[in-house]
Design a protein around this motif. Structure first.
Motif, PDB file in Angstrom:
ATOM      1  N   SER A 269       9.131 -29.083 -16.369  1.00  0.00           N
ATOM      2  CA  SER A 269       8.281 -27.895 -16.377  1.00  0.00           C
ATOM      3  C   SER A 269       7.274 -27.942 -17.516  1.00  0.00           C
ATOM      4  N   VAL A 270       7.728 -28.374 -18.694  1.00  0.00           N
ATOM      5  CA  VAL A 270       6.813 -28.503 -19.827  1.00  0.00           C
ATOM      6  C   VAL A 270       5.802 -29.610 -19.559  1.00  0.00           C
ATOM      7  N   ALA A 271       6.293 -30.745 -19.054  1.00  0.00           N
ATOM      8  CA  ALA A 271       5.398 -31.873 -18.785  1.00  0.00           C
ATOM      9  C   ALA A 271       4.331 -31.498 -17.763  1.00  0.00           C
ATOM     10  N   LEU A 272       4.703 -30.672 -16.770  1.00  0.00           N
ATOM     11  CA  LEU A 272       3.727 -30.261 -15.756  1.00  0.00           C
ATOM     12  C   LEU A 272       2.504 -29.615 -16.407  1.00  0.00           C
ATOM     13  N   ALA A 273       2.750 -28.761 -17.424  1.00  0.00           N
ATOM     14  CA  ALA A 273       1.631 -28.099 -18.096  1.00  0.00           C
ATOM     15  C   ALA A 273       0.660 -29.113 -18.682  1.00  0.00           C
ATOM     16  N   TYR A 274       1.180 -30.220 -19.228  1.00  0.00           N
ATOM     17  CA  TYR A 274       0.321 -31.220 -19.863  1.00  0.00           C
ATOM     18  C   TYR A 274      -0.342 -32.127 -18.830  1.00  0.00           C
ATOM     19  N   TYR A 275       0.349 -32.424 -17.747  1.00  0.00           N
ATOM     20  CA  TYR A 275      -0.273 -33.205 -16.678  1.00  0.00           C
ATOM     21  C   TYR A 275      -1.408 -32.416 -16.020  1.00  0.00           C
ATOM     22  N   LEU A 276      -1.184 -31.107 -15.814  1.00  0.00           N
ATOM     23  CA  LEU A 276      -2.225 -30.298 -15.177  1.00  0.00           C
ATOM     24  C   LEU A 276      -3.496 -30.249 -16.007  1.00  0.00           C
ATOM     25  N   ARG A 277      -3.353 -30.290 -17.331  1.00  0.00           N
ATOM     26  CA  ARG A 277      -4.550 -30.236 -18.168  1.00  0.00           C
ATOM     27  C   ARG A 277      -5.470 -31.425 -17.904  1.00  0.00           C
TER      28      ARG A 277
ATOM     29  N   GLY B 245      -7.755 -30.376 -15.243  1.00  0.00           N
ATOM     30  CA  GLY B 245      -8.578 -29.186 -15.400  1.00  0.00           C
ATOM     31  C   GLY B 245      -7.905 -27.867 -15.112  1.00  0.00           C
ATOM     32  N   VAL B 246      -6.574 -27.782 -15.274  1.00  0.00           N
ATOM     33  CA  VAL B 246      -5.848 -26.525 -15.030  1.00  0.00           C
ATOM     34  C   VAL B 246      -4.978 -26.224 -16.245  1.00  0.00           C
ATOM     35  N   TYR B 247      -5.025 -24.970 -16.723  1.00  0.00           N
ATOM     36  CA  TYR B 247      -4.161 -24.550 -17.818  1.00  0.00           C
ATOM     37  C   TYR B 247      -3.029 -23.701 -17.267  1.00  0.00           C
ATOM     38  N   LEU B 248      -1.792 -24.206 -17.455  1.00  0.00           N
ATOM     39  CA  LEU B 248      -0.577 -23.473 -17.105  1.00  0.00           C
ATOM     40  C   LEU B 248       0.236 -23.333 -18.380  1.00  0.00           C
ATOM     41  N   PRO B 249       0.675 -22.115 -18.744  1.00  0.00           N
ATOM     42  CA  PRO B 249       1.474 -21.979 -19.974  1.00  0.00           C
ATOM     43  C   PRO B 249       2.832 -22.646 -19.817  1.00  0.00           C
ATOM     44  N   GLU B 250       3.296 -23.300 -20.884  1.00  0.00           N
ATOM     45  CA  GLU B 250       4.596 -23.954 -20.833  1.00  0.00           C
ATOM     46  C   GLU B 250       5.711 -22.909 -20.737  1.00  0.00           C
ATOM     47  N   LEU B 251       6.578 -23.083 -19.742  1.00  0.00           N
ATOM     48  CA  LEU B 251       7.776 -22.255 -19.595  1.00  0.00           C
ATOM     49  C   LEU B 251       7.474 -20.760 -19.659  1.00  0.00           C
ATOM     50  N   HIS B 252       6.470 -20.353 -18.957  1.00  0.00           N
ATOM     51  CA  HIS B 252       6.119 -18.931 -18.914  1.00  0.00           C
ATOM     52  C   HIS B 252       5.644 -18.599 -17.512  1.00  0.00           C
TER      53      HIS B 252
END
Length: 869
Positions: free
Chosen positions: A816-824, A827-834
């Motif tokens: 879940s945390v890694a997804l946030a960094y891969y999405l960046r 071009g997408v910002y997803l908050p980590e674990l939120h």
């Protein structure tokens, strides 16, 4: 019971004497002969002792493969009961002869174990089923053996000092209920159903489905599973075997560490491999249960071990699992740290639970302490399970795979992954990295730079935001799925809000004085929550909760507060109790836990923790109603994105019955899921509503809206002496300031004037969750997307549990945390674990872009090994 116990005692003495005589005889010292002798002894001693033989059959590392093979017949090759006894047992248990219940019944068992045997049958509907039948006489034999063994251990406790130090009598007493409960198949059915539910949707693990209408205390009827027996894994096709040991290990670890309910007896006779290599567990007569506290302590212990912090690991181990651990000296803890280092590092290539527990137990024994009986069943299960894993693959690196498994459920990345992200993110955003490093000397920002528990290893540093997009200080543009954790429902910098702020600033930015914007915002809030009528402004959602609880206490003259587990009500002591990070106690009767250093323990103890959606919560309310000032609840928990209307209606009734103030925390959901919040969706009105986020238009704001007799407790009586005793003080220099109030009034006014925003947000949320679910399925990644009315979340897991504690327990936090960094990268910002949120500024083209970025990300993550096994 006296005669069977006496017979069992005589049998025990005779066969034990024979075992010792045989072992001491010349030429009987080689392992294979010793194993054969012990096998015959255990066989003659009966079902209680055969369990030990099944464990020994998995321990090729202890005996050597040849000697361990002596015990393989204990897995499924034991003699069945006589045909006449079988017919009697079936007829007595089912209430009719077997040929009247089943269309066909094979009287030759497909397997016979220590306690029961299994037959193949067909129901009148044509379904093939397995029928498990407790052997006649086994319950009586087990009881007799347990009485004799208990008596022997009692005598040993009195006569042998070593037995007292190890407390063998106490440890057997702990195990005895589980051992004697094996012939109660109704209890087994409950365990089987629960474990089956825990693995629902997992294609790699199976548990047979029961037919409860045919299940009794002596007979279980379940779906028949065709497959390869666990002790014949080499019969599987070669392409199905490479990951088999890892699958067995992962399935068991999931049960123990994340579901908290595990198979104590995972020997090869209780496992079948499907044609695709799936692991199917059978026979749930012995099931262990780990409490939330046990799992927390185990996770903390393993986390310290993975990081190589051996002194800390020793402290955590002794504090949780050693009787008398608080009396151990510093040098003893250092010795234990050395034992941990030896087994977790030096012997990691051939990890052995037996060797670790033996060395730890001997060290503690020398220091006058012992392992707690609370982990006896887990140690037994680990011992059996690891033997099975090595049996499937003798060269299996259990510790490496253990690290890989435990890393998945830590929110922090491995060293290798963190270094990869650092290189990629800092190459893309060097100015942000430099600013973060410089800020560390002067700024502590727990929300976004130094987040408590939940990682913010690579936080964004934003230069500007507009609509649904963020631009960082390096010029990178991202589609935003956070909305500042909720306030920006119209998108960043909406013209209506921007103009209102400009006017308010130009007019002097008034605070601590009445101003028209303050009056307008209060009126909009009071109108949005019908039947409540009064609004009190403050500066945040956390403040709103503090104010609401104080008003409830002032009205009821009671001190205690009830809240739901997993519901976060801000960072106050009350708000954090059992909120998000740690849970404790039975799921139906949660125990209050502080979740933060510095919390007032008296206040925590005064908090009653309920379970959202659980009828048992109402019994807890009734039991302490005379002391309860209020119940505070998120009517639509952000982690679930669902409203339990029936629960909320019953909660309203119970609070009315007992004179308890009902508070809805709508800081997130108020004006996001509907104009007027989740209470409109539920059709339930609280006494007080806590609002925040959206009502400030992106600026700090909170409010309590409620019934006049409650909110008016913050209004002066114009008698200072009466105020001090009969009124609740609420203050705040910036509360209701003209800039915030103008931004909030402009936002709410725009939402009220454009009701079409809400159905549009709901449609787009459904569209996005569908697109993301499709992308995950196409990539073959276990993923659950849940969402409703602009709120959604992504969880890498197969299951769909209802409770928040269970949703968090098995989710792949690292992914879940890694997804946030891969999405960046895309071009997408997803908050980590939120929880993520959409705004009215998101278009369908934006959602398609998010889905495309998500699809690329999960494929890249799969290639990087995040979803192995």
């Amino acid at each position: 019971m006296v005669l069977p116990a006496a017979v069992e005692a005589v049998r025990t003495v005779c066969w034990t004497a024979a075992l010792l005589a045989g072992h001491l005889a010349p030429g009987r010292r080689d392992p294979r002969r010793a194993a054969a002798l012990l096998r015959r002894y255990l066989y003659r001693m009966g079902p209680l002792y055969l369990k030990a033989g099944q464990i020994l059959g998995t321990q090729s590392g202890l005996w050597g493969p040849g000697a361990a093979a002596e015990f393989r017949s204990f897995f499924a090759g034991l003699p069945p009961m006589a045909p006449a006894a079988l017919r009697r047992t079936l007829a007595r248990s089912l209430g009719a002869p077997a040929d009247r219940v089943f269309a066909s019944f094979d009287w030759t068992p497909v397997a016979a174990g220590t306690v029961a045997q299994v037959h193949r049958a067909t129901l009148p509907s044509g379904e093939a089923v397995a029928v498990k039948v407790v052997k006649e006489g086994v319950p009586e034999r087990l009881h007799a053996s347990a009485r004799v063994l208990g008596l022997l251990l009692h005598l040993a406790h009195l006569l042998v000092p070593a037995c007292r130090r190890f407390d063998l009598r106490g440890q057997f007493a702990e195990l005895r209920p589980a051992l004697l409960g094996q012939f109660d198949l109704r209890a087994e059915a409950r365990h089987q159903d629960r474990i089956r539910e825990n693995f629902a949707g997992n294609p790699r693990v199976g548990v047979p489905r029961l037919y409860p209408e045919h299940c009794t205390d002596r007979v279980l009827v379940m779906e028949f599973v065709d497959g390869v027996p666990g002790h014949e894994a080499d019969r599987l096709p070669a392409d199905r075997r490479p990951d088999l040991a890892a699958r067995v290990q992962e399935a068991f670890y999931c049960m123990a560490y994340f579901h908290g309910r595990f198979h104590v007896d995972p020997h090869p006779g209780n496992v079948v491999f499907g044609a695709g290599g799936e692991v199917v567990f059978l026979d749930f007569g012995l099931v262990g249960v780990l409490s939330e506290d046990d799992r927390w302590h185990l996770s903390a212990f393993y986390y310290a071990c993975v990081r190589g912090r051996w002194e800390l690991a020793a402290d955590r181990f002794t504090g949780a699992f050693v009787v008398g651990g608080d009396r151990l000296s510093a040098d003893c803890r250092t010795e234990l740290a050395d034992v941990l280092r030896h087994h977790f590092e030096d012997r990691s290539r051939r990890w052995s639970t037996m060797a670790f527990f033996r060395d730890a137990a001997m060290l503690l024994h020398r220091r006058g302490a012992r392992l707690s009986t609370r982990i006896t069943l887990l140690a037994l299960a680990l011992l059996t399970g690891e033997g099975f894993v090595y049996d499937v693959d003798p060269g299996f690196d259990l510790w490496t795979h253990n690290r890989r498994f435990t890393d998945r459920f830590s929110p922090y990345q491995s060293d290798a992954a963190r270094e990869t992200f650092r290189r990629e993110i800092e190459a893309r955003a060097p100015r942000a990295a430099a600013l973060r490093a410089a800020a560390a000397d002067t700024l502590v920002a727990p929300t976004h730079l130094d987040r408590f528990v939940l990682p913010s290893t690579f936080p964004l540093v934003v230069r500007s935001a507009a609509g649904a997009r963020l631009t960082d200080v390096d010029g990178n543009v991202y589609l935003d799925l956070s909305g500042g954790y909720g306030p920006h429902i119209l998108g960043y910098g909406h013209p209506v809000v921007r103009e209102a702020i400009h006017r308010a600033v130009a007019d002097g930015a008034v605070n601590a004085l009445g101003n028209p914007a303050e009056f307008a915002l209060a009126r909009l809030l009071a109108q949005a929550f019908p039947g409540q009528g009064r609004a009190l402004l403050c500066n945040s959602g956390t403040e709103a909760v503090l104010v609401a609880i104080r008003l409830a206490r002032a009205w009821t003259n009671r001190r205690r507060v009830a809240k739901c587990e997993g519901h976060y009500h801000g960072f106050s002591d009350h708000g954090q109790v059992s909120s998000w990070f740690r849970y404790s106690g039975d799921p139906h009767r949660p125990r209050a836990v502080a979740n933060s250093a510095g919390a007032d323990p008296r206040l925590v103890a005064d908090t009653v923790v309920l379970q959202y959606g659980d009828p048992a919560s109402f019994d807890r309310i009734a039991a302490c109603a005379a002391e309860l000032a209020c119940v505070i609840v998120e009517p639509m928990p952000a982690a679930l994105a669902e409203v339990d209307r029936g629960f909320l209606r019953r909660l309203r009734q119970e609070c009315d019955r007992h004179g308890i103030v009902l508070i809805f925390d709508e800081v997130v959901t108020g004006f996001r899921v509907d104009y007027g919040g989740a209470q409109r969706l539920a059709g339930v009105r609280p006494d007080l509503t806590c609002a925040g986020k959206i009502i400030g238009g992106g600026l700090p704001c909170g409010a309590v809206v409620g019934r006049p007799h409650l909110v008016d407790l913050a209004r002066t009586t114009h008698d200072p002496f009466l105020d001090v005793t009969a009124r609740a003080f609420v203050g705040g220099t910036m509360s209701g300031n003209s800039v915030t109030a103008a931004a909030g009034a402009a936002t709410l006014g725009h939402l009220r004037a454009h009701p079409e925003i809400y159905p549009a947000l709901a449609r787009r949320t459904d569209l996005l969750t569908g697109l993301l679910t499709g992308e995950a399925a196409a990539a073959g990644v276990p993923c659950r997307i849940t969402g409703s009315r602009s709120i959604f979340s992504v969880t890498f897991d197969h299951a769909s549990p209802r409770r928040i504690r269970d949703r968090l327990a098995g989710s792949h936090l690292q992914a879940s945390v890694a997804l946030a960094y891969y999405l960046r990268k895309h071009g997408v910002y997803l908050p980590e674990l939120h929880t993520a949120m959409l705004s009215a500024a998101h278009t369908e083209d934006d959602l398609a872009q998010v889905a495309g970025a998500f699809g690329k990300s999960v494929r890249e993550m799969a290639d990087a090994g995040f979803f192995a096994h």
